[in-house]
Design a protein around this motif. Structure first.
Motif, PDB file in Angstrom:
ATOM      1  N   PHE A 154       0.878  -1.279   0.038  1.00 49.37           N
ATOM      2  CA  PHE A 154      -0.051   0.041   0.002  1.00 49.37           C
ATOM      3  C   PHE A 154       0.936   1.488   0.050  1.00 49.37           C
ATOM      4  O   PHE A 154       0.558   2.209  -0.482  1.00 49.37           O
ATOM      5  CB  PHE A 154      -0.827   0.042   1.322  1.00 49.37           C
ATOM      6  CG  PHE A 154      -2.174  -0.408   1.157  1.00 49.37           C
ATOM      7  CD1 PHE A 154      -3.228  -0.110   0.198  1.00 49.37           C
ATOM      8  CD2 PHE A 154      -2.331  -1.872   1.566  1.00 49.37           C
ATOM      9  CE1 PHE A 154      -4.384  -0.799  -0.003  1.00 49.37           C
ATOM     10  CE2 PHE A 154      -3.416  -2.503   1.448  1.00 49.37           C
ATOM     11  CZ  PHE A 154      -4.603  -1.929   0.698  1.00 49.37           C
ATOM     12  N   LYS A 155       1.921   1.264   0.752  1.00 50.69           N
ATOM     13  CA  LYS A 155       2.944   2.391   0.898  1.00 50.69           C
ATOM     14  C   LYS A 155       3.420   2.657  -0.325  1.00 50.69           C
ATOM     15  O   LYS A 155       3.932   3.710  -0.574  1.00 50.69           O
ATOM     16  CB  LYS A 155       3.859   2.222   2.139  1.00 50.69           C
ATOM     17  CG  LYS A 155       2.988   2.195   3.395  1.00 50.69           C
ATOM     18  CD  LYS A 155       4.041   1.897   4.497  1.00 50.69           C
ATOM     19  CE  LYS A 155       3.235   1.587   5.960  1.00 50.69           C
ATOM     20  NZ  LYS A 155       4.172   1.356   7.039  1.00 50.69           N
ATOM     21  N   VAL A 156       3.877   1.561  -0.932  1.00 55.81           N
ATOM     22  CA  VAL A 156       4.806   1.600  -1.917  1.00 55.81           C
ATOM     23  C   VAL A 156       4.398   1.824  -3.426  1.00 55.81           C
ATOM     24  O   VAL A 156       4.800   2.752  -4.352  1.00 55.81           O
ATOM     25  CB  VAL A 156       5.751   0.650  -2.161  1.00 55.81           C
ATOM     26  CG1 VAL A 156       6.878   0.384  -3.399  1.00 55.81           C
ATOM     27  CG2 VAL A 156       6.639   0.398  -1.169  1.00 55.81           C
ATOM     28  N   TYR A 157       3.141   1.123  -3.624  1.00 51.49           N
ATOM     29  CA  TYR A 157       2.578   1.102  -4.956  1.00 51.49           C
ATOM     30  C   TYR A 157       1.163   1.786  -5.235  1.00 51.49           C
ATOM     31  O   TYR A 157       0.780   2.066  -6.316  1.00 51.49           O
ATOM     32  CB  TYR A 157       2.216  -0.376  -5.360  1.00 51.49           C
ATOM     33  CG  TYR A 157       3.466  -1.176  -5.474  1.00 51.49           C
ATOM     34  CD1 TYR A 157       4.502  -0.982  -6.409  1.00 51.49           C
ATOM     35  CD2 TYR A 157       3.711  -2.222  -4.348  1.00 51.49           C
ATOM     36  CE1 TYR A 157       5.780  -1.986  -6.489  1.00 51.49           C
ATOM     37  CE2 TYR A 157       4.689  -2.976  -4.498  1.00 51.49           C
ATOM     38  CZ  TYR A 157       5.737  -2.717  -5.376  1.00 51.49           C
ATOM     39  OH  TYR A 157       6.821  -3.752  -5.518  1.00 51.49           O
ATOM     40  N   THR A 158       1.026   2.648  -4.180  1.00 47.46           N
ATOM     41  CA  THR A 158      -0.337   3.583  -4.284  1.00 47.46           C
ATOM     42  C   THR A 158      -0.265   4.445  -5.269  1.00 47.46           C
ATOM     43  O   THR A 158      -1.005   4.723  -6.356  1.00 47.46           O
ATOM     44  CB  THR A 158      -0.816   3.951  -3.031  1.00 47.46           C
ATOM     45  OG1 THR A 158      -0.842   2.652  -2.301  1.00 47.46           O
ATOM     46  CG2 THR A 158      -1.996   4.707  -3.057  1.00 47.46           C
ATOM     47  N   VAL A 159       0.866   5.257  -5.054  1.00 51.17           N
ATOM     48  CA  VAL A 159       0.932   6.643  -5.909  1.00 51.17           C
ATOM     49  C   VAL A 159       1.413   5.908  -7.538  1.00 51.17           C
ATOM     50  O   VAL A 159       0.822   6.732  -8.162  1.00 51.17           O
ATOM     51  CB  VAL A 159       2.178   7.497  -5.181  1.00 51.17           C
ATOM     52  CG1 VAL A 159       2.564   8.599  -6.376  1.00 51.17           C
ATOM     53  CG2 VAL A 159       1.582   8.179  -4.009  1.00 51.17           C
ATOM     54  N   PRO A 160       2.251   5.273  -7.579  1.00 51.16           N
ATOM     55  CA  PRO A 160       2.403   4.708  -8.766  1.00 51.16           C
ATOM     56  C   PRO A 160       1.331   4.095  -9.766  1.00 51.16           C
ATOM     57  O   PRO A 160       1.195   4.362 -10.934  1.00 51.16           O
ATOM     58  CB  PRO A 160       3.523   3.550  -8.885  1.00 51.16           C
ATOM     59  CG  PRO A 160       4.305   3.806  -7.526  1.00 51.16           C
ATOM     60  CD  PRO A 160       3.107   4.513  -6.638  1.00 51.16           C
ATOM     61  N   ALA A 161       0.413   3.455  -8.839  1.00 53.00           N
ATOM     62  CA  ALA A 161      -0.807   2.920  -9.372  1.00 53.00           C
ATOM     63  C   ALA A 161      -1.776   4.080 -10.145  1.00 53.00           C
ATOM     64  O   ALA A 161      -2.295   4.199 -11.070  1.00 53.00           O
ATOM     65  CB  ALA A 161      -1.498   1.986  -8.365  1.00 53.00           C
ATOM     66  N   ILE A 162      -1.801   5.168  -9.135  1.00 50.85           N
ATOM     67  CA  ILE A 162      -2.506   6.412  -9.570  1.00 50.85           C
ATOM     68  C   ILE A 162      -2.066   7.120 -10.732  1.00 50.85           C
ATOM     69  O   ILE A 162      -2.855   7.209 -11.786  1.00 50.85           O
ATOM     70  CB  ILE A 162      -2.709   7.258  -8.324  1.00 50.85           C
ATOM     71  CG1 ILE A 162      -3.451   6.714  -7.206  1.00 50.85           C
ATOM     72  CG2 ILE A 162      -3.303   8.555  -8.652  1.00 50.85           C
ATOM     73  CD1 ILE A 162      -3.556   7.386  -5.976  1.00 50.85           C
ATOM     74  N   PHE A 163      -0.840   7.183 -10.698  1.00 49.48           N
ATOM     75  CA  PHE A 163      -0.049   7.790 -11.896  1.00 49.48           C
ATOM     76  C   PHE A 163      -0.330   6.839 -13.393  1.00 49.48           C
ATOM     77  O   PHE A 163      -0.547   7.337 -14.523  1.00 49.48           O
ATOM     78  CB  PHE A 163       1.171   8.026 -11.719  1.00 49.48           C
ATOM     79  CG  PHE A 163       1.609   9.337 -11.325  1.00 49.48           C
ATOM     80  CD1 PHE A 163       1.589  10.363 -11.872  1.00 49.48           C
ATOM     81  CD2 PHE A 163       2.187   9.345  -9.940  1.00 49.48           C
ATOM     82  CE1 PHE A 163       1.795  11.775 -11.329  1.00 49.48           C
ATOM     83  CE2 PHE A 163       2.307  10.714  -9.305  1.00 49.48           C
ATOM     84  CZ  PHE A 163       2.312  11.768  -9.968  1.00 49.48           C
ATOM     85  N   GLY A 164      -0.378   5.727 -12.997  1.00 47.65           N
ATOM     86  CA  GLY A 164      -0.427   4.637 -14.341  1.00 47.65           C
ATOM     87  C   GLY A 164      -1.825   4.965 -14.733  1.00 47.65           C
ATOM     88  O   GLY A 164      -1.910   4.692 -15.742  1.00 47.65           O
ATOM     89  N   ALA A 165      -2.941   4.848 -13.843  1.00 47.58           N
ATOM     90  CA  ALA A 165      -4.145   4.899 -14.239  1.00 47.58           C
ATOM     91  C   ALA A 165      -4.432   6.346 -15.013  1.00 47.58           C
ATOM     92  O   ALA A 165      -5.128   6.326 -16.097  1.00 47.58           O
ATOM     93  CB  ALA A 165      -5.097   4.889 -13.097  1.00 47.58           C
ATOM     94  N   VAL A 166      -3.920   7.470 -14.400  1.00 51.39           N
ATOM     95  CA  VAL A 166      -4.001   8.688 -15.063  1.00 51.39           C
ATOM     96  C   VAL A 166      -3.486   8.663 -16.395  1.00 51.39           C
ATOM     97  O   VAL A 166      -4.187   9.243 -17.485  1.00 51.39           O
ATOM     98  CB  VAL A 166      -3.573   9.871 -14.152  1.00 51.39           C
ATOM     99  CG1 VAL A 166      -3.764  11.239 -14.975  1.00 51.39           C
ATOM    100  CG2 VAL A 166      -4.397   9.895 -12.922  1.00 51.39           C
ATOM    101  N   PHE A 167      -2.198   8.139 -16.456  1.00 52.10           N
ATOM    102  CA  PHE A 167      -1.519   8.068 -17.773  1.00 52.10           C
ATOM    103  C   PHE A 167      -2.371   7.330 -18.757  1.00 52.10           C
ATOM    104  O   PHE A 167      -2.221   7.616 -19.989  1.00 52.10           O
ATOM    105  CB  PHE A 167      -0.073   7.486 -17.627  1.00 52.10           C
ATOM    106  CG  PHE A 167       0.787   7.239 -18.918  1.00 52.10           C
ATOM    107  CD1 PHE A 167       1.188   8.344 -19.576  1.00 52.10           C
ATOM    108  CD2 PHE A 167       0.809   6.109 -19.523  1.00 52.10           C
ATOM    109  CE1 PHE A 167       2.006   8.259 -20.864  1.00 52.10           C
ATOM    110  CE2 PHE A 167       1.282   5.829 -20.652  1.00 52.10           C
ATOM    111  CZ  PHE A 167       2.031   6.810 -21.315  1.00 52.10           C
ATOM    112  N   GLY A 168      -2.739   6.227 -18.282  1.00 49.62           N
ATOM    113  CA  GLY A 168      -3.657   5.339 -19.368  1.00 49.62           C
ATOM    114  C   GLY A 168      -4.715   5.997 -19.798  1.00 49.62           C
ATOM    115  O   GLY A 168      -5.022   5.797 -20.883  1.00 49.62           O
TER     116      GLY A 168
END
Length: 226
Positions: A154-168
């Motif tokens: 949760f701490k490591v991957y939450t922000v990258p997941a959000i950025f990935g969703a926005v980029f996609g």
């Protein structure tokens, strides 16, 4: 509504309110320091304070320029003021503004987008005040119940997941720019030893440049066809 009317009704009041609130917030942020000094006589050494500021500026100074420029098309003018005042831009304000534009099928960077993104961000701030208050109590208790590997994820991957969703989301609407946006940092990462902030600057302004070129070509093609 033409640009002159829009500037008078929207942009000018937004700039006045935005500048005032941000400057007021900056001034109020010194209240804890003033309290420690005037009440308890505690004040850091100037050299130490400047050293600490220099370390922070070296780490995050580039984002002072990169974030307002890279987020502006989605956040808009009012949204930019609100987002930098409320915080949580990349992991909350930007996705909310982006989703508001997508749901309403509004083109980023337009007058309509200014209003829609502002409403989306305003809603996120109100929800955030309620949600964060609850999550501060409930979320902390839940994280303690999870296995360490899940809590760390949760701490490591939450922000990258959000950025990935926005980029996609935007890459799906603008596939050519999506390729450019992901291609520039990947190529630079593999071929150079530039720091992360330099990669961000190159990616942001490189994508903007390519978008401008593609837009001009589309206009010329449309003019030739007509």
């Amino acid at each position: 509504m033409n640009n002159q009317e829009f500037n008078k009704i929207w942009k000018q009041p937004v700039i006045k309110i935005g500048v005032f609130t941000l400057l007021l917030t900056a001034a109020l942020s010194f209240l804890p320091v003033g309290y420690l000094y005037f009440v308890h006589g505690v004040i850091p050494d100037l050299a130490l304070a400047l050293k600490a500021w220099g370390m922070i500026a070296a780490l995050f100074g580039a984002f002072y320029v990169v974030e307002p420029v890279s987020y502006y098309a989605v956040l808009g003018l009012a949204g930019t003021y609100m987002s930098f005042l409320a915080g949580n831009i990349s992991n909350l304000r930007l996705p909310c503004a982006s989703m508001a534009l997508e749901v309403t099928e509004t083109e980023p960077g337009t007058k309509e987008a200014e209003v829609i993104s502002t409403l989306g961000i305003a809603g996120s701030i109100i929800t955030n005040l309620i949600g964060v208050t609850i999550a501060a109590f409930v979320g902390t208790a839940l994280i303690k119940l999870f296995p360490p590997v899940v809590a760390n994820a949760f701490k490591v991957y939450t922000v990258p997941a959000i950025f990935g969703a926005v980029f996609g989301q935007f890459a799906f609407r603008f596939p050519k720019l999506g390729v450019v946006g992901i291609g520039i940092p990947v190529i630079l990462r593999l071929t150079t030893k530039l720091p992360a902030w330099a990669l961000i600057i190159a990616s942001v302004f490189g994508t903007i440049l390519v978008a401008k070129i593609l837009n001009e070509r589309a206009k010329r093609s449309a003019g030739t066809t007509a």
